[in-house]
Design a protein around this motif. Sequence first.
Motif, mmCIF file in Angstrom:
data_model
loop_
_atom_site.group_PDB
_atom_site.id
_atom_site.type_symbol
_atom_site.label_atom_id
_atom_site.label_comp_id
_atom_site.label_asym_id
_atom_site.label_seq_id
_atom_site.Cartn_x
_atom_site.Cartn_y
_atom_site.Cartn_z
ATOM 1 N N UNK A 182 0.855 -1.187 0.000
ATOM 2 C CA UNK A 182 0.000 0.000 0.000
ATOM 3 C C UNK A 182 0.893 1.240 0.000
ATOM 4 N N UNK A 183 0.350 2.414 -0.322
ATOM 5 C CA UNK A 183 1.167 3.640 -0.291
ATOM 6 C C UNK A 183 1.829 3.881 1.070
ATOM 7 N N UNK A 184 1.140 3.508 2.145
ATOM 8 C CA UNK A 184 1.724 3.684 3.478
ATOM 9 C C UNK A 184 3.010 2.879 3.623
ATOM 10 N N UNK A 185 3.012 1.662 3.095
ATOM 11 C CA UNK A 185 4.217 0.827 3.176
ATOM 12 C C UNK A 185 5.318 1.367 2.269
ATOM 13 N N UNK A 186 4.968 1.782 1.088
ATOM 14 C CA UNK A 186 5.985 2.256 0.147
ATOM 15 C C UNK A 186 6.646 3.546 0.623
ATOM 16 N N UNK A 187 5.917 4.366 1.381
ATOM 17 C CA UNK A 187 6.491 5.623 1.874
ATOM 18 C C UNK A 187 7.303 5.435 3.149
ATOM 19 N N UNK A 188 7.225 4.266 3.757
ATOM 20 C CA UNK A 188 7.934 4.056 5.014
ATOM 21 C C UNK A 188 9.442 4.127 4.784
ATOM 22 N N UNK A 189 10.189 4.812 5.663
ATOM 23 C CA UNK A 189 11.642 4.950 5.465
ATOM 24 C C UNK A 189 12.381 3.627 5.353
ATOM 25 N N UNK A 190 11.880 2.579 6.002
ATOM 26 C CA UNK A 190 12.566 1.291 5.940
ATOM 27 C C UNK A 190 12.360 0.576 4.614
ATOM 28 N N UNK A 191 11.379 1.023 3.811
ATOM 29 C CA UNK A 191 11.099 0.365 2.534
ATOM 30 C C UNK A 191 11.254 1.289 1.338
ATOM 31 N N UNK A 192 11.277 2.596 1.562
ATOM 32 C CA UNK A 192 11.256 3.547 0.449
ATOM 33 C C UNK A 192 12.453 3.386 -0.482
ATOM 34 N N UNK A 197 12.472 -4.986 -7.244
ATOM 35 C CA UNK A 197 12.456 -6.438 -7.351
ATOM 36 C C UNK A 197 12.390 -7.109 -5.992
ATOM 37 N N UNK A 198 13.126 -6.564 -5.022
ATOM 38 C CA UNK A 198 13.083 -7.119 -3.671
ATOM 39 C C UNK A 198 11.724 -6.878 -3.034
ATOM 40 N N UNK A 199 11.117 -5.729 -3.323
ATOM 41 C CA UNK A 199 9.774 -5.455 -2.791
ATOM 42 C C UNK A 199 8.761 -6.468 -3.325
ATOM 43 N N UNK A 200 8.893 -6.804 -4.593
ATOM 44 C CA UNK A 200 7.976 -7.806 -5.154
ATOM 45 C C UNK A 200 8.179 -9.166 -4.485
ATOM 46 N N UNK A 201 9.427 -9.483 -4.173
ATOM 47 C CA UNK A 201 9.705 -10.746 -3.476
ATOM 48 C C UNK A 201 9.070 -10.747 -2.091
ATOM 49 N N UNK A 202 9.209 -9.628 -1.382
ATOM 50 C CA UNK A 202 8.620 -9.522 -0.049
ATOM 51 C C UNK A 202 7.107 -9.630 -0.122
ATOM 52 N N UNK A 203 6.502 -9.004 -1.138
ATOM 53 C CA UNK A 203 5.054 -9.073 -1.303
ATOM 54 C C UNK A 203 4.612 -10.503 -1.583
ATOM 55 N N UNK A 204 5.345 -11.205 -2.433
ATOM 56 C CA UNK A 204 4.995 -12.593 -2.748
ATOM 57 C C UNK A 204 5.102 -13.486 -1.513
ATOM 58 N N UNK A 205 6.087 -13.204 -0.656
ATOM 59 C CA UNK A 205 6.261 -13.995 0.560
ATOM 60 C C UNK A 205 5.313 -13.561 1.668
ATOM 61 N N UNK A 206 4.788 -12.322 1.571
ATOM 62 C CA UNK A 206 3.920 -11.806 2.622
ATOM 63 C C UNK A 206 4.660 -11.559 3.915
ATOM 64 N N UNK A 207 5.882 -11.018 3.817
ATOM 65 C CA UNK A 207 6.729 -10.901 5.013
ATOM 66 C C UNK A 207 7.144 -9.463 5.322
ATOM 67 N N UNK A 208 6.304 -8.475 4.924
ATOM 68 C CA UNK A 208 6.734 -7.097 5.151
ATOM 69 C C UNK A 208 6.796 -6.749 6.634
ATOM 70 N N UNK A 209 5.886 -7.274 7.465
ATOM 71 C CA UNK A 209 5.897 -6.909 8.878
ATOM 72 C C UNK A 209 7.114 -7.524 9.577
#
Length: 469
Positions: A182-192, A197-209
């Motif tokens: 979500x935009x909230x996650x993408x704007x977070x300093x730890x993910x921005x 490609x790594x973000x897509x991997x994290x999304x596929x794994x469902x491991x952002x938290x």
Amino acid sequence: MAIVVQLSADRFTPKVTELFLREKTNFYLFSFLILANVVSLWSSVALGFYEDPQLLIGLNLLLGTASFLVLIPYFSFVFHFLQPTSIIRRIEQQVQQAILGSLASKSSRSRLEQRQPSALQPCAAAHQRCLSALDEIKSIAISALRQREEVILLEALDSLKALWMFYAQHKAHLPRSWFLWTPALRRDPDFASVDEGLLRQVEAEGSWLELKILRQYQALFTEGLNGLRQASTLVAIHTRELGIRALQSRELRLVGWVIKFFNTYLRAVINARDIRSGYNLLKQYRLLAEAALRHQQSALVLEMVGHFRYYSLVAYKAGLLFLSEAFGFDLGVLAQLSCALQSETTEAILQVLLHLDQDPESEQQEMTLRGIRKTQARLAAYFLSRGREDLARLIYEDMQQEPLARLQIIRQELHSTASEFWEFTDRAENFYYLEPALRPYAEQFFSWFQGLTSLPASLEGVPGSLELP
């Protein structure tokens, strides 16, 4: 109370003020006090219109007395509320409520429908609450670290670990939209700044938290280097515990993230040249590898062993020679456990250990080489005690070109090192202590080398040569 709250907010986190104003107890108390004052104000005007104002006087006395008496438990409530542990718990509850709220709103919409903005909006709000709360816990921990308040720091670390455990219990039941960016996650300093490609991997794994929690640990670990080293050790312990929890639940992708962050910690240690923190960190990394061995995850074990070799060489080239010795010791312990469990990884671990030693160019490098060789000789004695002469022979073949003088010193130091190091250390391990039960096997191993002189009759209890930096 406003002054006390503001002081707490300045000391820990501005979130204190928000939590204080949202607390229902404060709302009820302030409403009662305002009501009592309004009644008193209007009663003072109405007294002139009553011939017998006893009822109004009694009401005002009752409200006034209650207003004073209620302050006694209220002061106790406020000071308990402003305790750092209470603040951390309330922030932790915000994350839990956001997760449970998303769980309650789970629907049977298709994946395509869940990717629509209208479907992502509830999760976006929950994501924002989670991110904000986790950042606040990190802020409290960093503030405690800088003020050297280890109890508060430990509470913050425990809270992050508790959130990981809580999330693990409910993760499988969350809607698919919870795991999308979500935009909230993408704007977070730890993910921005993270690669797409790594973000897509994290999304596929469902491991952002989980990744967000590990990023908080990383910030705290780095902050503690060359300062409050105990903080870095506590972060390493908690990271290892999360990795073991992921092993137990067979979430190997999460174990992979934990391994990545252990490697990140090692890189930070080497860059900061903080040998003591690295010494304690390695034990936690080794314990994670031991847990993987016990769970029969050979691929993960070999992956970690490969990282051990890489960072050992990096530390050696950076001049952190004692850290290279620590890598060698931990690989030796891991090889012993692998042999005891009859794991297929034993020879591979041994081969990595045999490639750690480097030709010395200085007296300090000579001591490092002897330290690694002592670990190898101890391991050879252990292999012989387990009936694995084939593995002991591999060590002999690697060491047979060593000068006899060096071998004699190694042999002597192994027999002379006391069981306990003469200083207090977190590890409580003496790297080169050779157990009495292994000494006959060590002598058998050294007897393979032609030309070694006999050992003095008794060297028991003589201090060894290990010196911690």
